[in-house]
Enzyme design. Sequence first.
Site, short mmCIF file in Angstrom:
data_model
loop_
_atom_site.label_atom_id
_atom_site.label_comp_id
_atom_site.label_asym_id
_atom_site.label_seq_id
_atom_site.Cartn_x
_atom_site.Cartn_y
_atom_site.Cartn_z
CB CYS A 123 -10.08 -0.63 -8.68
SG CYS A 123 -10.43 -2.10 -7.57
CD GLU A 133 -10.36 -7.53 -2.83
OE1 GLU A 133 -9.23 -6.89 -2.96
OE2 GLU A 133 -10.90 -6.78 -1.76
CG ASP A 192 -5.92 -8.25 -1.96
OD1 ASP A 192 -4.64 -8.47 -1.38
OD2 ASP A 192 -6.52 -7.20 -1.70
CG HIS A 229 -2.19 -0.71 0.87
ND1 HIS A 229 -2.26 -2.05 1.21
CD2 HIS A 229 -3.34 -0.57 -0.04
CE1 HIS A 229 -3.39 -2.75 0.37
NE2 HIS A 229 -4.08 -1.82 -0.13
#
Length: 570
Positions: A501, A430, A454, A188
Site C-alpha cells: 500500500c 514497513e 516507510d 503525506h
Amino acid sequence: MLDYHGIAVSSGVAIATAYCLIEPDLSFEQSTISDVNAEIKRLQLAVSQTKEELQEIQALAENKFGKDKAAIFAAHILLLEDPEMLAAIEVKIANGVNAESALHEVALMYIQMFEGMDNAYMQERAADIRDVSNRLLAHLLGVEIPDYSRLSSDVIIVAEDLTPSMTAQLDTKYVKGFITDIGGKTSHSSILARTMGIPAVVGTKIATKQIQHGEKVILDGVTGKIIVDPTKEVIEYYNKRRNSYEQLEQELVQYRSLKSISADGFAIEIAGNIGKPEDVERIITSGGDGVGLFRTEFLYMDRQDLPNEEEQFNIYRQVLEKMQGKPVVVRTLDIGGDKNLPYLKLPSETNPFLGYRAIRLCLNEQEIFRVQIRALLRASVYGNLKIMFPMIATLDEFRAAKEIILEEKGLLSSAGIAVSDSIEIGLMIEIPSAAIIADLFAQEADFLSIGTNDLIQYTLAADRMNENVAYLYQPYHPAILRLIKMIIDAGHKHGKWVGMCGEMAGDEIAIPILLALGLDEFSMNASSILKTRAQISKLSKEQLESHIEHLLMLSTASDVEQYVCTHLIV
Ligand code: PEP
Ligand code: MG
C-alpha cells in the site's frame, strides 16, 4: 517569465493565479498618539472588520464541515468582543499608546495568564487569544491574513510546507494545484494531492521566495516544472498539454469495469488508498477492486478531541457499505511522524519518525485504541473488513494488538453485539526488522501489506520528507527489491496473501517487478488505478519472471530503472 524545478509528486497540469500562504508581516512600531478618540475609533473599526471576517469564515466552515467544526469561530467572536479585554486596550490607548501596542500588551498579558494555568483546557485558550489578536492586529495594520478556506476563484497554493491536515482542507473546486518549498514524493501532503487528483510539485526550495501572490503560474505535475508569469505562447502550449493529459485519462475509462489481470491471465487486485470516507467515491469511479489502505488517522485530525466510538462506527460502516462486499483494509491509528494531533499533547521529540507513534502509542494508551477497535468490530457486519496495524517492529507488538481485538470481540459478543467472524487481521511491513522476520509474522497474521513509503526511508536511513536526501530515497535500490521478494515469499510460504500500500505499488517502473515477484494486491491512489490496470493487462507475468533473477542481481537503483525501461515496459 521565469521557470523553476521541483519534485513532481502528483501528475496533471494546472494554470492559475498564485495564492501564497506566507506568514503575514505583523510587525509594528510602538508610538504615542495625540488623538485618543481617533485611535479608539480605529480600534473599533478593526474589531468590526475582524468580526465580519470571522462570521464569514464561520458560515463557510459550517457549510463545509458542519456546526461542530465551525463552533471554534463562534468562540473567537466572543473572545474578540470580550468587554473586559476591549476595555483594557482602550485604557492603554487613553494613556497615549497606539492601538497596535495596546492590543499587543493586553493580549500578551491574557496569553501568559492562560498559559500559566494548571488546566489543559484553559492553556489551550491561550492559542485562541493569539489567533484572534493576530487577526485584529492584521486589520489594524491593513495586512491580509492568507485564508485558503475563503477562495472564490482558481488558484495554485504556494507554501513553504503544507501539513497533511491543511492539504485535506483544500477545496479542489478552486485549488488547482500546489507548490511547496519542502517535502518529498511520499510526504503525506504529496500522497493527499494524488488522492485528491490535483497536480503538485514539492521540494522546490525557493517557491515562496520567487513567486508573488497573484502572479500567473503554470505547474506541470508530470515534469516538476513551474513557470511564473508565462507568455501567451507558453500558456497556449500548456493548455494543449493539459488537454492531452485529460484525454489520456479519458481513454483509460474503458478499463473501469475490466478485471485486473495480466496478459497471460494472472489475476491480481488493484485497490485504492483512502484517508477520508469521501475518498471512497473516487475508488469506486476508478473501478478499484477494494480499499487496500484506509489511513484512519485523518479522522482524528482537524478537530479538538478524539472521535468517539459512535462517530467512528458510522464512518467505517459507511465505507464498508459503499464498497459492497469488496475488501476494505483499515489501518488502525498511525499518528506521529509528520501527522500530529495537537490535542493529544504528545511530548515533542527530536526524531519523531523513530519515536512514540502509531502502534507504540496505541498499545500504551489503550483506551484510544480500544475505542477504534470496538467501532471497527461493530461495523464489520456491514462488509468485508480487514484490519491491519501500522509500524509493527516486533512480534510482541503484533500479538498484543491482535489480543486486544480478540478481547474486545469477546466483550462485544457477550453483550450480544454482532461481529463478523471472518475479519482478517494483518500488519504493515514497513520497518526493516519486520521485513526480515516476515516469515514469523506470516505464521500468525492473515496477510501482510508492504508499506514501502516507510520501509524505504528506514532501510536507506533517508527521511521521506527531506528534499536534501531525496536522492537516497530509492524505491528500486537492490536492498528494497530483495526485501520485497523476501516478504512476498514469506507470505506465500505460509499461504498468506501479500499486498503493498506504499506509493511504489502504483509506480510504473516498479509494477513489472512486483508482478513478477507475485504480489497479490496493489493498493494506490485512485488516480493511478486505471493506469495500472491498463499496464498490467499488457504484461505477461511468465515473461517477466524470466528477468527477475538478473534484475535482483543488478547493483544500483539506476541500473534497475534502466533495465526495466528497456526490457519490461511495453
Ligand atoms: C507506508 O509507509 O508505505 C504507508 C503506506 O503508510 P504511510 O504512508 O501512511 O506512512
Ligand atoms: Mg507508513
